[in-house]
Design an enzyme around this catalytic site. Structure first.
Site, mmCIF file in Angstrom:
data_model
loop_
_atom_site.group_PDB
_atom_site.id
_atom_site.type_symbol
_atom_site.label_atom_id
_atom_site.label_comp_id
_atom_site.label_asym_id
_atom_site.label_seq_id
_atom_site.Cartn_x
_atom_site.Cartn_y
_atom_site.Cartn_z
ATOM 1 C CB CYS A 22 17.061 -67.063 27.495
ATOM 2 S SG CYS A 22 17.455 -66.484 25.488
ATOM 3 C CG HIS A 81 17.291 -64.436 30.278
ATOM 4 N ND1 HIS A 81 18.319 -64.673 29.620
ATOM 5 C CD2 HIS A 81 16.539 -64.068 28.587
ATOM 6 C CE1 HIS A 81 18.678 -64.436 28.175
ATOM 7 N NE2 HIS A 81 17.068 -64.395 27.993
ATOM 8 C CG ASN A 118 19.171 -62.341 25.336
ATOM 9 O OD1 ASN A 118 19.757 -63.197 25.809
ATOM 10 N ND2 ASN A 118 18.130 -62.491 24.752
#
Ligand code: UT7
Length: 335
Positions: free
Chosen positions: A118, A259, A289
């Protein structure tokens, strides 16, 4: 070493994105695992995510870069470097960057993949910026592309509701106007996080066998609560630190670009920075995500909606598997 000792910054001069058409909403997950729309929205902020039905990470990356190039007069052969941040490469080798190079016709480029989960986009952006600042390269594409559906276990309710597929890209070019561009970064990794967030098999440690498949080791494994606590601390601390290091007050920051893993982690980061919700880029509700794609996807959407202006100070921040985490401070330079 910089060209002719003249100081230059690397700056984002164009953006692009690709999200697949197919939408999986929370109602769909109610039909496949024991969950509810209410649980998912209240615990994560996610309402929908996109899934690519035909194609892989290189296809999504190529679509995003073509979208980016369509907003410029730049031809694919002018691109010097392609950095693909991904944990879902099409295959172990060749690198996804090579496949993207061919798909977009960037016949003079070299490139490579960067694996930082990520935090992949941030690590790749800093790497691309360093290539520009060296003076050796003028046009570097940084693209985050992840087909998370290819490593998601759709029988695991803890994790399957979280992830989606997408790609998004930025173009880095040099600028001698030092008011703009990437100004600072704080990036970290800590391998002690490996036990709580990983995809165990398929590499040299556990090559694919019947047993690794039966044990579901080719899927994302995450101990959510442990990662959640580490992410809140990691992302909030590093975002606060980069502000402090650069003498930035909350009013100096136009946007936090976090993020998109969990709305609660995003809120905790904004709170630590003293920044209100209206100055936080959020699209987790639409895409979930998407790992390396979340941050450039936010940048592209907010820019195209007219919400980011030339001269805006942005703090990008991420936390992910590894652990990896960090933040980047930049000043937006696109009109
Ligand atoms: O991007 C890379 C980094 N990753 C992250 O940043 C993700 C970090 N973690 C998280 O975002 C959160 O931990 C999750 C969203 C994954 C989970 O939220 P949580 O508030 O930490 O829930 P939990 O894991 O503590 O689970 C609470 C309860 C459990 O039930 P019991 O044990 O209290 O009876 C779970 O079994 O919620 C249950 N649960 C669910 N219930 C309904 C877990 N998943 C679900 C689900 N639907 N999908």
């Amino acid at each position: 070493m910089q060209a002719e000792n003249k100081k230059i910054n690397a700056t984002i001069t164009a953006v692009g994105m690709y999200v697949p058409d197919k939408i999986l909403d929370n109602k769909y997950f109610e039909s496949i695992v024991d969950t509810t729309d209410e649980w998912i929205v209240s615990r994560t902020g996610i309402k929908e995510r996109r899934i690519i039905e035909n194609g892989a990470s290189s296809d999504m990356a190529a679509f995003a870069i073509k979208d980016l190039l369509s907003t410029t007069n730049i031809k694919p052969e002018e691109i010097d470097v392609i950095i693909v941040a991904t944990v879902t490469p099409d295959m172990f080798f060749p690198a996804t960057a090579c496949l993207v190079q061919e798909k977009i016709g960037a016949k003079n480029a070299w490139g490579f993949d960067l694996s930082a989960a990520c935090s992949g986009f941030l690590f790749a952006l800093q790497t691309g910026a360093a290539l520009i600042q060296s003076g050796a390269y003028k046009k570097v594409i940084v693209v985050g592309s992840d087909k998370m559906s290819s490593i998601t276990d759709y029988t695991d309710r803890n994790n399957c509701i979280l992830f989606g597929d997408a790609a998004s890209a930025v173009l880095l070019e040099p600028t001698s106007d030092l008011r703009y561009g990437i100004k600072d970064s704080l990036l970290f990794c800590d391998g002690s996080g490996k036990d709580v967030l990983h995809m165990k098999a398929g590499g040299s440690l556990y090559p694919a066998t019947k047993e690794t498949v039966e044990k579901r080791w080719h899927y994302i494994y995450q101990e959510g609560k442990t990662v959640f606590k580490a992410a809140v601390k990691g992302m909030a601390d590093v975002s606060y630190e980069i502000m402090k290091k650069n003498g930035l007050k909350p009013e100096d920051v136009a946007y936090l670009v976090p993020h998109q893993a969990n709305l609660r982690i995003i809120d905790a980061t904004a709170e630590r920075m003293g920044i209100s919700r209206d100055k936080v880029m959020i699209n987790i509700d639409k895409y979930g995500n998407t790992t390396a794609a979340t941050i450039p996807l936010c940048l592209t959407e907010y820019y195209r909606n007219g919400k980011v202006k030339k001269g805006d100070n942005l703090i990008l921040a991420a936390f992910g598997a590894g652990y990896t985490w960090g933040s980047i401070y930049l000043t937006w330079s696109i009109d």
